[in-house]
Write a protein that holds these residues in place. Structure first.
Motif, PDB file in Angstrom:
ATOM      1  N   CYS A   1       0.823  -1.214   0.000  1.00 43.68           N
ATOM      2  CA  CYS A   1       0.000   0.000   0.000  1.00 43.68           C
ATOM      3  C   CYS A   1       0.859   1.268   0.000  1.00 43.68           C
ATOM      4  O   CYS A   1       0.513   2.263  -0.645  1.00 43.68           O
ATOM      5  CB  CYS A   1      -0.938  -0.009   1.205  1.00 43.68           C
ATOM      6  N   LYS A   2       1.988   1.212   0.716  1.00 38.56           N
ATOM      7  CA  LYS A   2       2.893   2.369   0.713  1.00 38.56           C
ATOM      8  C   LYS A   2       3.482   2.581  -0.676  1.00 38.56           C
ATOM      9  O   LYS A   2       3.595   3.713  -1.153  1.00 38.56           O
ATOM     10  CB  LYS A   2       4.016   2.145   1.729  1.00 38.56           C
ATOM     11  N   GLN A   3       3.847   1.489  -1.328  1.00 37.26           N
ATOM     12  CA  GLN A   3       4.431   1.564  -2.670  1.00 37.26           C
ATOM     13  C   GLN A   3       3.439   2.141  -3.676  1.00 37.26           C
ATOM     14  O   GLN A   3       3.807   2.917  -4.558  1.00 37.26           O
ATOM     15  CB  GLN A   3       4.867   0.165  -3.105  1.00 37.26           C
ATOM     16  N   LYS A   4       2.162   1.753  -3.523  1.00 30.25           N
ATOM     17  CA  LYS A   4       1.127   2.195  -4.455  1.00 30.25           C
ATOM     18  C   LYS A   4       0.416   3.476  -4.002  1.00 30.25           C
ATOM     19  O   LYS A   4      -0.469   3.972  -4.703  1.00 30.25           O
ATOM     20  CB  LYS A   4       0.080   1.095  -4.623  1.00 30.25           C
ATOM     21  N   ASN A   5       0.803   3.978  -2.842  1.00 31.20           N
ATOM     22  CA  ASN A   5       0.141   5.162  -2.261  1.00 31.20           C
ATOM     23  C   ASN A   5      -1.354   4.932  -2.012  1.00 31.20           C
ATOM     24  O   ASN A   5      -2.174   5.840  -2.196  1.00 31.20           O
ATOM     25  CB  ASN A   5       0.338   6.396  -3.164  1.00 31.20           C
ATOM     26  N   TYR A   6      -1.689   3.719  -1.592  1.00 31.58           N
ATOM     27  CA  TYR A   6      -3.069   3.414  -1.237  1.00 31.58           C
ATOM     28  C   TYR A   6      -3.275   3.739   0.253  1.00 31.58           C
ATOM     29  O   TYR A   6      -2.500   3.281   1.099  1.00 31.58           O
ATOM     30  CB  TYR A   6      -3.379   1.924  -1.458  1.00 31.58           C
ATOM     31  N   PRO A   7      -4.294   4.511   0.572  1.00 35.36           N
ATOM     32  CA  PRO A   7      -4.562   4.853   1.982  1.00 35.36           C
ATOM     33  C   PRO A   7      -5.201   3.681   2.728  1.00 35.36           C
ATOM     34  O   PRO A   7      -6.422   3.578   2.846  1.00 35.36           O
ATOM     35  CB  PRO A   7      -5.526   6.039   1.873  1.00 35.36           C
ATOM     36  N   LEU A   8      -4.383   2.810   3.246  1.00 34.59           N
ATOM     37  CA  LEU A   8      -4.863   1.622   3.940  1.00 34.59           C
ATOM     38  C   LEU A   8      -5.555   2.013   5.246  1.00 34.59           C
ATOM     39  O   LEU A   8      -4.958   2.635   6.117  1.00 34.59           O
ATOM     40  CB  LEU A   8      -3.682   0.681   4.225  1.00 34.59           C
ATOM     41  N   GLN A   9      -6.815   1.623   5.386  1.00 35.89           N
ATOM     42  CA  GLN A   9      -7.588   1.966   6.578  1.00 35.89           C
ATOM     43  C   GLN A   9      -7.246   1.063   7.762  1.00 35.89           C
ATOM     44  O   GLN A   9      -6.988   1.540   8.863  1.00 35.89           O
ATOM     45  CB  GLN A   9      -9.094   1.851   6.290  1.00 35.89           C
ATOM     46  N   LYS A  10      -7.249  -0.250   7.519  1.00 34.96           N
ATOM     47  CA  LYS A  10      -7.052  -1.199   8.603  1.00 34.96           C
ATOM     48  C   LYS A  10      -6.820  -2.586   8.029  1.00 34.96           C
ATOM     49  O   LYS A  10      -7.300  -2.904   6.949  1.00 34.96           O
ATOM     50  CB  LYS A  10      -8.286  -1.215   9.517  1.00 34.96           C
ATOM     51  N   ILE A  11      -6.083  -3.410   8.771  1.00 32.28           N
ATOM     52  CA  ILE A  11      -5.909  -4.815   8.404  1.00 32.28           C
ATOM     53  C   ILE A  11      -6.624  -5.675   9.444  1.00 32.28           C
ATOM     54  O   ILE A  11      -6.352  -5.558  10.637  1.00 32.28           O
ATOM     55  CB  ILE A  11      -4.420  -5.211   8.340  1.00 32.28           C
ATOM     56  N   PHE A  12      -7.546  -6.498   9.001  1.00 29.48           N
ATOM     57  CA  PHE A  12      -8.295  -7.389   9.884  1.00 29.48           C
ATOM     58  C   PHE A  12      -7.565  -8.728   9.977  1.00 29.48           C
ATOM     59  O   PHE A  12      -7.132  -9.271   8.956  1.00 29.48           O
ATOM     60  CB  PHE A  12      -9.722  -7.581   9.369  1.00 29.48           C
ATOM     61  N   LEU A  13      -7.444  -9.254  11.180  1.00 33.99           N
ATOM     62  CA  LEU A  13      -6.624 -10.433  11.428  1.00 33.99           C
ATOM     63  C   LEU A  13      -7.399 -11.547  12.113  1.00 33.99           C
ATOM     64  O   LEU A  13      -8.187 -11.297  13.023  1.00 33.99           O
ATOM     65  CB  LEU A  13      -5.420 -10.057  12.306  1.00 33.99           C
ATOM     66  N   ASP A  14      -7.166 -12.767  11.668  1.00 33.94           N
ATOM     67  CA  ASP A  14      -7.728 -13.954  12.312  1.00 33.94           C
ATOM     68  C   ASP A  14      -6.623 -14.972  12.525  1.00 33.94           C
ATOM     69  O   ASP A  14      -5.759 -15.145  11.672  1.00 33.94           O
ATOM     70  CB  ASP A  14      -8.826 -14.599  11.451  1.00 33.94           C
ATOM     71  N   LYS A  15      -6.669 -15.667  13.652  1.00 33.37           N
ATOM     72  CA  LYS A  15      -5.802 -16.832  13.883  1.00 33.37           C
ATOM     73  C   LYS A  15      -6.703 -18.045  13.916  1.00 33.37           C
ATOM     74  O   LYS A  15      -7.103 -18.513  14.976  1.00 33.37           O
ATOM     75  CB  LYS A  15      -5.027 -16.673  15.194  1.00 33.37           C
TER      76      LYS A  15
END
Length: 214
Positions: A27-41
């Motif tokens: 996302c940093k490389q593409k300049n995408y404004p990442l809101q949040k990453i959802f995680l599951d284990k």
């Protein structure tokens, strides 16, 4: 338009860092404004995962983009993966898999309709292949686990429902002879072997069955 990430690992894995960092770097490389990453284990065998369900049903909206580090982080069943992708397509939600470069190509500004169609078709074919590989890998893993359990059972190294035995029947027989010979009592042997009472007498019962004792 919002950008969200999703990453999953099985409960046996140590952490989620690799996938999280991969999504953030992309996302940093593409300049995408990442809101949040959802995680599951959780296992990828089911889509009934708490954070994924929240993301899918309560967060994502038409026009949003969902980013995953690898396709098998979404799931391990080919049909269910394809069904999920169809859901996102029907709801105008774009999904990217960083291990499938064609899925990250932006076709919204492609003026050549034929190029757009070809790229989209290639992307769907590649995704189907990756989905099939994810399912096959899971099946192989489960097969190896079953074979391993059966082999341990055959050697007497695996107790009820997958619990690992404290010791093999032969090892217990060697120790139990001290009780039979009157050298020590059962309580002392339990203490030496660090066995629970129920486990100890289960082993005694197995020993007597093997040696034809009443």
């Amino acid at each position: 338009m919002m950008y969200y990430g999703y990453h999953r690992v099985s409960t046996k894995e140590q952490n989620l860092d690799r996938g999280v960092k991969g999504i953030e770097d992309f996302c940093k490389q593409k300049n995408y404004p990442l809101q949040k990453i959802f995680l599951d284990k959780m296992s990828g065998k089911t889509f009934d995962r708490p954070r994924y369900t929240v993301l899918k049903e309560d967060v994502l909206r038409p026009g949003d983009t969902l980013i995953l580090y690898e396709l098998d982080r979404l799931g391990r069943n080919k049909k269910e993966i394809i069904d999920e992708l169809r859901y996102y397509e029907d709801h105008d939600i774009r999904i990217m898999f960083l291990d499938i470069p064609t899925s990250t190509i932006d076709l919204s500004e492609e003026s050549d309709s034929m190029n757009k169609l070809i790229t989209d078709t290639i992307n769907k074919v590649v995704i189907e292949i990756y989905a099939m590989q994810a399912e096959t890998e899971l099946q192989r893993k489960e097969k190896r686990q079953r074979e391993g359990i059966e082999a341990k059972k055959a050697r007497g190294e695996w107790d009820d429902y997958g619990r690992h035995r404290v010791m093999t029947p032969d090892e217990f027989a060697k120790q139990y002879k001290k009780v039979e010979q009157g050298k020590i009592g059962s309580l002392e042997l339990m203490r030496q072997l660090k066995m629970k009472r129920s486990t100890y007498f289960k082993y005694v019962s197995e020993y007597k069955e093997r040696h034809c004792y009443e």
